[in-house]
Design a protein around this motif. Structure first.
Motif, mmCIF file in Angstrom:
data_model
loop_
_atom_site.group_PDB
_atom_site.id
_atom_site.type_symbol
_atom_site.label_atom_id
_atom_site.label_comp_id
_atom_site.label_asym_id
_atom_site.label_seq_id
_atom_site.Cartn_x
_atom_site.Cartn_y
_atom_site.Cartn_z
ATOM 1 N N ARG A 27 0.803 -1.221 0.000
ATOM 2 C CA ARG A 27 0.000 0.000 0.000
ATOM 3 C C ARG A 27 0.840 1.278 0.000
ATOM 4 N NH1 ARG A 27 -5.561 -1.351 3.230
ATOM 5 N NH2 ARG A 27 -5.548 -3.606 2.872
ATOM 6 N N VAL A 28 2.134 1.116 -0.093
ATOM 7 C CA VAL A 28 3.024 2.277 -0.130
ATOM 8 C C VAL A 28 3.050 2.870 -1.540
ATOM 9 C CG1 VAL A 28 5.408 3.077 0.130
ATOM 10 C CG2 VAL A 28 4.480 1.370 1.714
ATOM 11 N N ARG A 29 2.901 4.189 -1.635
ATOM 12 C CA ARG A 29 3.029 4.889 -2.913
ATOM 13 C C ARG A 29 4.500 5.276 -3.063
ATOM 14 N NH1 ARG A 29 -2.288 8.914 -2.831
ATOM 15 N NH2 ARG A 29 -3.871 7.258 -2.907
ATOM 16 N N TRP A 30 5.246 4.415 -3.694
ATOM 17 C CA TRP A 30 6.699 4.554 -3.723
ATOM 18 C C TRP A 30 7.161 5.789 -4.479
ATOM 19 C CZ3 TRP A 30 9.185 1.934 -0.265
ATOM 20 C CH2 TRP A 30 8.612 0.755 0.224
ATOM 21 N N ASP A 31 6.405 6.233 -5.460
ATOM 22 C CA ASP A 31 6.809 7.419 -6.212
ATOM 23 C C ASP A 31 6.731 8.682 -5.357
ATOM 24 O OD1 ASP A 31 3.991 7.065 -6.182
ATOM 25 O OD2 ASP A 31 3.763 8.452 -7.863
ATOM 26 N N GLU A 32 5.976 8.624 -4.246
ATOM 27 C CA GLU A 32 5.831 9.772 -3.353
ATOM 28 C C GLU A 32 6.689 9.645 -2.097
ATOM 29 O OE1 GLU A 32 1.718 10.064 -2.410
ATOM 30 O OE2 GLU A 32 1.077 10.370 -4.494
ATOM 31 N N ARG A 60 15.244 6.612 -6.277
ATOM 32 C CA ARG A 60 16.703 6.746 -6.248
ATOM 33 C C ARG A 60 17.161 7.868 -5.332
ATOM 34 N NH1 ARG A 60 18.808 6.150 -12.417
ATOM 35 N NH2 ARG A 60 20.709 5.439 -11.407
ATOM 36 N N ASP A 61 16.315 8.884 -5.125
ATOM 37 C CA ASP A 61 16.677 9.976 -4.231
ATOM 38 C C ASP A 61 16.020 9.833 -2.861
ATOM 39 O OD1 ASP A 61 14.092 10.441 -5.039
ATOM 40 O OD2 ASP A 61 14.340 12.603 -5.304
ATOM 41 N N ASP A 88 7.554 9.848 5.311
ATOM 42 C CA ASP A 88 6.382 9.528 4.497
ATOM 43 C C ASP A 88 5.689 8.264 4.994
ATOM 44 O OD1 ASP A 88 6.596 11.581 2.266
ATOM 45 O OD2 ASP A 88 8.597 10.683 2.212
ATOM 46 N N TYR A 89 6.504 7.283 5.371
ATOM 47 C CA TYR A 89 5.969 6.029 5.905
ATOM 48 C C TYR A 89 6.864 5.556 7.044
ATOM 49 C CZ TYR A 89 3.223 5.861 1.615
ATOM 50 O OH TYR A 89 2.360 6.158 0.586
#
Length: 211
Positions: A57-62, A86-87, A135-136
Motif C-alpha cells: 500500500r506504499v506509494r513509492w513514487d511519493e 533513487r533519491d 512519508d511512511y
C-alpha cells in the motif's frame, strides 16, 4: 578458572560461532531474540508473504523517507530499498547493537542509514538526518510486551513525524497494536497474513490530510 574450565568455555564459544555462521542471518536474528526477547518478539524473521502484503500500500513514487523500527537482520530493508526511489532514504532504528552492527556491515546502499536508538526518539532522529517528516513508518515492535509507557510514546511520536497523507505500517502477532494506533489515527486499514510464523495482524494507520 581452571585450564579444563577454560578449555570447555573456549569450545562452547567455537560451537556458538560455528552454529551462527551456518545459520547466517537467521542465527543473528535468533541471538538477538535471546538477548532482547521483549524488544524483538519473535525467534525468526517475517515471511516474504508478510513483507509483500505489508508494503503493497506504499506509494513509492511519493516516498522520500521511509523509516523502520526494529529492522532485525534486514528482512524488510532490502525489499524497501528495491522499491524506494533513487533519491529516497531508508532510516532504520533499533535498540539492539547486534542488529545495527550486522546491518551496517551487510547493506552498503547509500540510501540506507542504521541508527542505534529508540523509536520514541524518531522525531529527533529524522531531523538529525536532514528531514522534516517521514512519508511512511514501518514497525514490527511487539507493542504488547514493551515496557509501560513506551508503546503510547512511540505511537504518538510516529503520528507527529509523519506527513499528512503518510502512514504507520504495523505487523504484530496480536491485535493490541491497533489500540495504540487508534488514539492518533482515525483511519486504520486491517489485514491478516496466515503464511507467517506466527500468523500476523497487519495494520495501516493513515494520517489525516488535514492534520
Amino acid at each position: 578458572m581452571t585450564s579444563s574450565e577454560l578449555a570447555r568455555e573456549n569450545l562452547s564459544l567455537k560451537v556458538k560461532r560455528r552454529v551462527k555462521s551456518m545459520l547466517g542471518p537467521w542465527g543473528i536474528f535468533f541471538e538477538g531474540f535471546l538477548r532482547h526477547p521483549v524488544m524483538v518478539g519473535s525467534i525468526i524473521p517475517s515471511s516474504r508473504f508478510t513483507v509483500i502484503k505489508m508494503l503493497s500500500r506504499v506509494r513509492w513514487d511519493e516516498c522520500r523517507l521511509f523509516v523502520e523500527y526494529g529492522p532485525g537482520v534486514g528482512t524488510f530493508c532490502r525489499p524497501v530499498l528495491d522499491r524506494l526511489r533513487r533519491d529516497g532514504q531508508l532510516i532504520v532504528i533499533d535498540t539492539n547493537p547486534l542488529f545495527i552492527d550486522y546491518l551496517r556491515q551487510t547493506i552498503s546502499d547509500s540510501r540506507f542509514t542504521a541508527v542505534l536508538g529508540s523509536a520514541a526518539d524518531v522525531e529527533d532522529i529524522v531531523r538529525a538526518h536532514g528531514h522534516d517528516h517521514a512519508d511512511y513508518v514501518l514497525s514490527g515492535l511487539p507493542f504488547s510486551t514493551l515496557p509501560d509507557g513506551v508503546g503510547p510514546a512511540i505511537a504518538a511520536a510516529t503520528h507527529r513525524v509523519l506527513r499528512p497523507g503518510g502512514a504507520f505500517l504495523v505487523y504484530q502477532f496480536t491485535a493490541r497494536a491497533r489500540d495504540f494506533m487508534a488514539r492518533h489515527f482515525t483511519r486504520i486499514d486491517s489485514g491478516f497474513e496466515w503464511l507467517n510464523i506466527m500468523p500476523s495482524f497487519l495494520f495501516w494507520g493513515w494520517k489525516d490530510d488535514a492534520a
